[in-house]
Write a protein that holds these residues in place. Structure first.
Motif, PDB file in Angstrom:
ATOM      1  N   ILE A 147      -3.866 -16.559  -0.554  1.00  0.00           N
ATOM      2  CA  ILE A 147      -3.565 -17.930  -0.131  1.00  0.00           C
ATOM      3  C   ILE A 147      -3.450 -18.833  -1.363  1.00  0.00           C
ATOM      4  CG2 ILE A 147      -4.409 -19.957   1.106  1.00  0.00           C
ATOM      5  CD1 ILE A 147      -3.368 -17.786   2.936  1.00  0.00           C
ATOM      6  N   GLY A 148      -4.335 -18.618  -2.351  1.00  0.00           N
ATOM      7  CA  GLY A 148      -4.262 -19.380  -3.589  1.00  0.00           C
ATOM      8  C   GLY A 148      -2.973 -19.098  -4.343  1.00  0.00           C
ATOM      9  N   GLU A 149      -2.552 -17.841  -4.351  1.00  0.00           N
ATOM     10  CA  GLU A 149      -1.308 -17.463  -5.001  1.00  0.00           C
ATOM     11  C   GLU A 149      -0.116 -18.090  -4.274  1.00  0.00           C
ATOM     12  OE1 GLU A 149       1.311 -15.912  -7.676  1.00  0.00           O
ATOM     13  OE2 GLU A 149      -0.884 -15.963  -7.814  1.00  0.00           O
ATOM     14  N   ALA A 150      -0.190 -18.130  -2.952  1.00  0.00           N
ATOM     15  CA  ALA A 150       0.881 -18.751  -2.174  1.00  0.00           C
ATOM     16  C   ALA A 150       1.032 -20.223  -2.547  1.00  0.00           C
ATOM     17  CB  ALA A 150       0.589 -18.616  -0.680  1.00  0.00           C
ATOM     18  N   SER A 155       4.701 -24.299  -5.253  1.00  0.00           N
ATOM     19  CA  SER A 155       4.998 -25.345  -6.230  1.00  0.00           C
ATOM     20  C   SER A 155       6.372 -25.147  -6.880  1.00  0.00           C
ATOM     21  CB  SER A 155       3.918 -25.389  -7.318  1.00  0.00           C
ATOM     22  OG  SER A 155       3.987 -24.233  -8.145  1.00  0.00           O
ATOM     23  N   GLN A 156       6.928 -23.922  -6.752  1.00  0.00           N
ATOM     24  CA  GLN A 156       8.237 -23.615  -7.340  1.00  0.00           C
ATOM     25  C   GLN A 156       9.390 -23.798  -6.352  1.00  0.00           C
ATOM     26  OE1 GLN A 156       8.387 -22.889 -10.656  1.00  0.00           O
ATOM     27  NE2 GLN A 156       6.180 -23.255 -10.603  1.00  0.00           N
ATOM     28  N   LEU A 157       9.081 -24.243  -5.149  1.00  0.00           N
ATOM     29  CA  LEU A 157      10.114 -24.390  -4.114  1.00  0.00           C
ATOM     30  C   LEU A 157      11.296 -25.262  -4.544  1.00  0.00           C
ATOM     31  CD1 LEU A 157       8.053 -24.709  -0.803  1.00  0.00           C
ATOM     32  CD2 LEU A 157       9.630 -22.896  -1.427  1.00  0.00           C
ATOM     33  N   PRO A 158      11.085 -26.349  -5.281  1.00  0.00           N
ATOM     34  CA  PRO A 158      12.235 -27.180  -5.683  1.00  0.00           C
ATOM     35  C   PRO A 158      13.275 -26.435  -6.523  1.00  0.00           C
ATOM     36  CG  PRO A 158      10.203 -28.415  -5.939  1.00  0.00           C
ATOM     37  CD  PRO A 158       9.810 -26.992  -5.662  1.00  0.00           C
ATOM     38  N   LYS A 159      12.885 -25.318  -7.136  1.00  0.00           N
ATOM     39  CA  LYS A 159      13.807 -24.561  -7.979  1.00  0.00           C
ATOM     40  C   LYS A 159      14.680 -23.603  -7.168  1.00  0.00           C
ATOM     41  CE  LYS A 159      10.664 -24.814 -11.931  1.00  0.00           C
ATOM     42  NZ  LYS A 159       9.858 -24.061 -12.907  1.00  0.00           N
TER      43      LYS A 159
END
Length: 205
Positions: A147-150, A155-159
């Protein structure tokens, strides 16, 4: 023949991106890129189907020779995407899917800017946790870690070019297919217009 298009599918563990990709490659002219690894073959796996299995020495030589689009080390083994296999399929006009994690996806995007990045997300974090618990492969600490890794991956979704919610498998698959078809249609239109422009410039009255 038109060059094929490259699509990269990412998403946290438990989102079902692997199942989505398995459904996609049932469609005509969509192929899943096979990764290379240095880990040992497991029961039920097949060379060239599950992975391309190789030695650490050969894998490192592929890296030094620039033959890997991306690679990573996990649990003492290397995993990566051989460049030639992907290029060969694209040149043959095939749509190629890479199912890889975020870090690798962004590395490929740097080398191949035309790649389309698709991020598969769960309907909610609560649903993601439920899926991880249901499949019974991780203990409580491992689920917490994932879950922490998710969170870091989100946080990289905008890319990414597209974000697709996997709330219902077939709907999700259809949405990704729409992205693939729209990309191909855009490419066909661009190629047609460029060819028409070339013919117009060379036209002798």
């Amino acid at each position: 023949m038109s060059r094929g298009s490259l699509f990269i599918v990412s998403g946290p563990s438990g989102t079902g991106k692997g199942t989505v990709c398995s459904e996609l490659i049932k469609c005509e002219n969509i192929f899943l890129s096979i990764s290379a690894t240095t880990r040992n073959m497991r029961v039920g796996e097949k060379e060239g189907v599950t992975y391309f299995y190789t030695t650490e020495e050969k894998f490192k030589k592929m890296i030094s020779d620039g033959q890997m689009l991306e690679y990573a080390s996990y649990n003492g083994n290397y995993y990566g995407t051989p460049k030639k296999a992907v290029e060969d399929m694209l040149e043959a006009g095939k749509n190629v899917i890479l199912e890889i994690e975020v870090q690798g996806a962004l590395k490929v995007k740097e080398k191949m800017p035309e790649a389309i990045l698709i991020f598969v997300v769960p309907p909610s974090i609560a649903e993601l946790k439920k899926r991880l618990i249901y499949r019974g492969r991780e203990d409580r600490d491992e689920i917490k870690r994932r879950i922490g890794e998710a969170s870091r991956e989100f946080s990289q979704l905008p890319k990414y070019n597209y974000v697709v919610v996997n709330d219902e498998l077939q709907r999700c698959v259809n949405e990704v297919l729409d992205i693939i078809n729209a990309t191909n249609e855009k490419q066909r239109i661009i190629e047609r217009l460029l060819n028409e422009l070339k013919e117009s410039v060379n036209y002798d009255d």
